[in-house]
Design an enzyme around this catalytic site. Structure first.
Site, PDB file in Angstrom:
ATOM      1  N   LYS A   1       0.875  -1.175   0.000  1.00 38.00           N
ATOM      2  CA  LYS A   1       0.000   0.000   0.000  1.00 38.00           C
ATOM      3  C   LYS A   1       0.908   1.219   0.000  1.00 38.00           C
ATOM      4  O   LYS A   1       1.464   1.584   1.029  1.00 38.00           O
ATOM      5  CB  LYS A   1      -0.901   0.034   1.232  1.00 38.00           C
ATOM      6  CG  LYS A   1      -1.852  -1.155   1.369  1.00 38.00           C
ATOM      7  CD  LYS A   1      -1.259  -2.277   2.164  1.00 38.00           C
ATOM      8  CE  LYS A   1      -2.304  -3.374   2.397  1.00 38.00           C
ATOM      9  NZ  LYS A   1      -1.694  -4.612   2.861  1.00 38.00           N
TER      10      LYS A   1
ATOM     11  N   ASP B   1       4.911  13.783  -5.540  1.00 33.52           N
ATOM     12  CA  ASP B   1       6.023  14.635  -5.997  1.00 33.52           C
ATOM     13  C   ASP B   1       7.398  14.064  -5.657  1.00 33.52           C
ATOM     14  O   ASP B   1       8.385  14.808  -5.570  1.00 33.52           O
ATOM     15  CB  ASP B   1       5.892  16.049  -5.422  1.00 33.52           C
ATOM     16  CG  ASP B   1       4.731  16.820  -6.058  1.00 33.52           C
ATOM     17  OD1 ASP B   1       4.364  16.485  -7.195  1.00 33.52           O
ATOM     18  OD2 ASP B   1       4.215  17.739  -5.397  1.00 33.52           O
TER      19      ASP B   1
END
Length: 530
Positions: A203, A208
């Site tokens: 998960k 960015d």
């Protein structure tokens, strides 16, 4: 009669092949041979499907980015220094600094994740074992679609089995908005035959390239504790900011390479409009719903009152920490996740607190737990009373007797589903990840675990552990014998035998008790691992 002899001979050859392939794991070989006796020829076919004989083209070690930080400050104890050094040698992952925030439930995690997605400037990478096509999944999906149409580059990986119920319409909506979508081992040939038992259990969300989320929380209503027929759900996730997120980026890139691109024909009919600067956006009817917090989400769901969900800590802080990433990869002979857990157990000098929903480890971990107690280390193991996989629950209970006898303190969580996967060592090392304490996570899944060297992170997780103990009861030896008569018989016959010399109980030296259930681990894979 000739055909019976031929079948017997063929089955014998198959068993020899299995024994040779699994010579380093005698218990596994024994269990598969037993299955082959019960299901001649079919057992060997099942073995081939679930043992992943086809190896992926991957390097022998995860390719992490090198780090200049190889040593912890002198303020950390010697045991912690040894753990960091051993993990560096094991994985090649050096220490990286970053800020860490502990997130203790789905509601809090989704709020932070949505906020980060909304603030993304360049890239968003999402990877989930389970991605539901429910109210939560739809709301989470709408936001990346919006951001993609605003120019953010987004990639999405899902597991072929865990996210099989995610509709093609949702996938197409993402692709139509410019999101690149891939699936690890989709349920179609040739992957279904050779990789059915290997799943992407990670998960991971990356923003960015400098912010990451990972832990035990997938995308779905059950993780909020608001889903009917599921009830209260306790989980743990972490948010990592800074250079420490770089290794998770490398894990994602590795998985992206082996994932299969989605190919869906047709058009969704999702219309966009162009604004003055030339960018396209989703019309208001398709945009994210006007509520912005999970409190409002829970109100809309209307299934459980907010007061019944986990309380979000009032003082949420980002803690400075040194971080190491450990990647589990079924194509590598060395089970890195298991080795990392074993290193933590063998180097601990004071305390170890473990939380896991599924506890079916191999003998190395059991020995690590028992020898740690013999060195004077306080070991506390927190597991759910009711496991959502009954086969795994029964297998887990066959371990508890010898651990209790050795001095391990075991607690059963009563409040609901406990899905957190954490470990705190000596109050200075904290581990949070997706991996369970079972052979599936150790050997069959793609997994990831984060080790944090920070007293503050360890304090946060220890405080949560203590809070969970308030909703738990200690397990006693008598409790094991008071279970169902059939289970008590198995405990008495298969798990213990009486030593007439000192009237104590010991476990047989082999692994051929109820853990044989776990030989059918592909069932665990297929029918509900989280």
């Amino acid at each position: 009669m000739v055909w019976i002899f031929g079948l017997y001979l063929l089955n014998t050859v198959f068993m020899i092949i299995m024994a040779v392939r699994e010579v380093r794991r005698p218990a596994v070989a024994l269990n598969w041979i037993t299955i082959s006796f019960i299901f001649p020829v079919i057992g060997f076919g099942l073995y081939l499907i679930t043992s992943n004989p086809i190896r992926m083209n991957r390097s022998k070690k995860p390719a992490f980015i090198s780090s200049e930080s190889d040593m912890l400050p002198d303020s950390f104890g010697n045991s912690v220094q040894q753990i960091a050094k051993a993990l560096k040698h094991l994985t090649g992952s050096g220490l990286k600094s970053g800020q860490v925030q502990v997130l203790i439930n789905g509601i809090n995690t989704y709020e932070k994740l949505m906020e980060s997605i909304q603030n993304a400037q360049k890239t968003i990478d999402l990877e989930y074992y389970i991605y539901r096509d429910d109210e939560i999944g739809s709301c989470i999906t709408d936001l990346p679609i919006e951001r993609s149409l605003e120019g953010v580059h987004i990639r999405f990986i899902r597991d072929g089995w865990g996210s099989r119920k995610l509709s093609k319409n949702q996938i197409f909506r993402m692709m139509d908005a410019g999101i690149e979508c891939r699936t690890i081992f989709p349920l179609r040939p040739p992957w279904i035959f050779s990789t059915l038992n290997n799943r992407d259990h990670c998960k991971i969300a990356l923003i960015d390239g400098k912010e990451a989320f990972t832990g035990g929380i997938n995308i779905g209503e059950e993780y909020t504790g608001l889903k009917p027929n599921v009830g209260y759900w306790r989980d743990t996730h972490v948010r990592i900011v800074g250079e420490a997120s770089a290794d998770l980026k490398m894990v994602f890139e590795n998985h992206w390479k082996i994932a299969s691109p989605e190919h869906i024909r047709g058009k969704s009919g999702m219309k966009t409009r162009t604004v003055k600067d030339g960018s396209s956006i989703i019309p208001k009817t398709s945009r994210l719903k006007p509520f912005t917090t999970m409190t409002e989400w829970s109100t809309e769901l209307g299934t459980v009152e907010r007061t019944k969900t986990n309380k979000v800590p009032a003082n949420e802080k980002m803690h400075q920490a040194y971080v190491q990433t450990v990647e589990g990869n079924p194509s590598i002979p060395t089970p890195f996740i298991r080795q990392a857990y074993f290193i933590g157990l063998t180097q601990a000098t004071k305390t170890v607190d473990i939380t896991t929903p599924y506890f079916v480890p191999d003998q190395d971990i059991i020995m690590g737990l028992k020898t740690a107690v013999q060195r004077g280390v306080r070991i506390r193991l927190l597991v759910p009373r009711q496991v959502n996989q009954k086969m795994v629950e029964r297998a887990s209970f066959t371990y508890y007797g010898e651990l209790l006898e050795a001095g391990v303190q075991i607690y059963l969580y009563n409040k609901g589903m406990l899905h957190a996967k954490t470990m705190v060592i000596d109050g200075e090392v904290a581990e949070v990840g997706a991996a369970n304490y079972d052979m599936r996570s150790f050997r069959l899944n793609y997994e990831v675990s984060e080790f944090f060297y920070s007293k503050d992170v360890a304090i946060d997780l220890t405080e949560q552990f203590e809070q969970d103990l308030c909703d738990s009861v200690p397990l006693r030896m008598d409790d094991l014998l008071q279970r169902s008569p059939s289970f008590s018989a198995v405990i008495a016959i298969n798990f213990y035998f009486e030593d007439n010399h000192n009237n104590t109980f010991h476990k047989p030296s082999d692994d051929s008790n109820l853990r044989a259930f776990y030989v059918l681990s592909f069932l665990y894979s297929v029918f509900g691992a989280y």
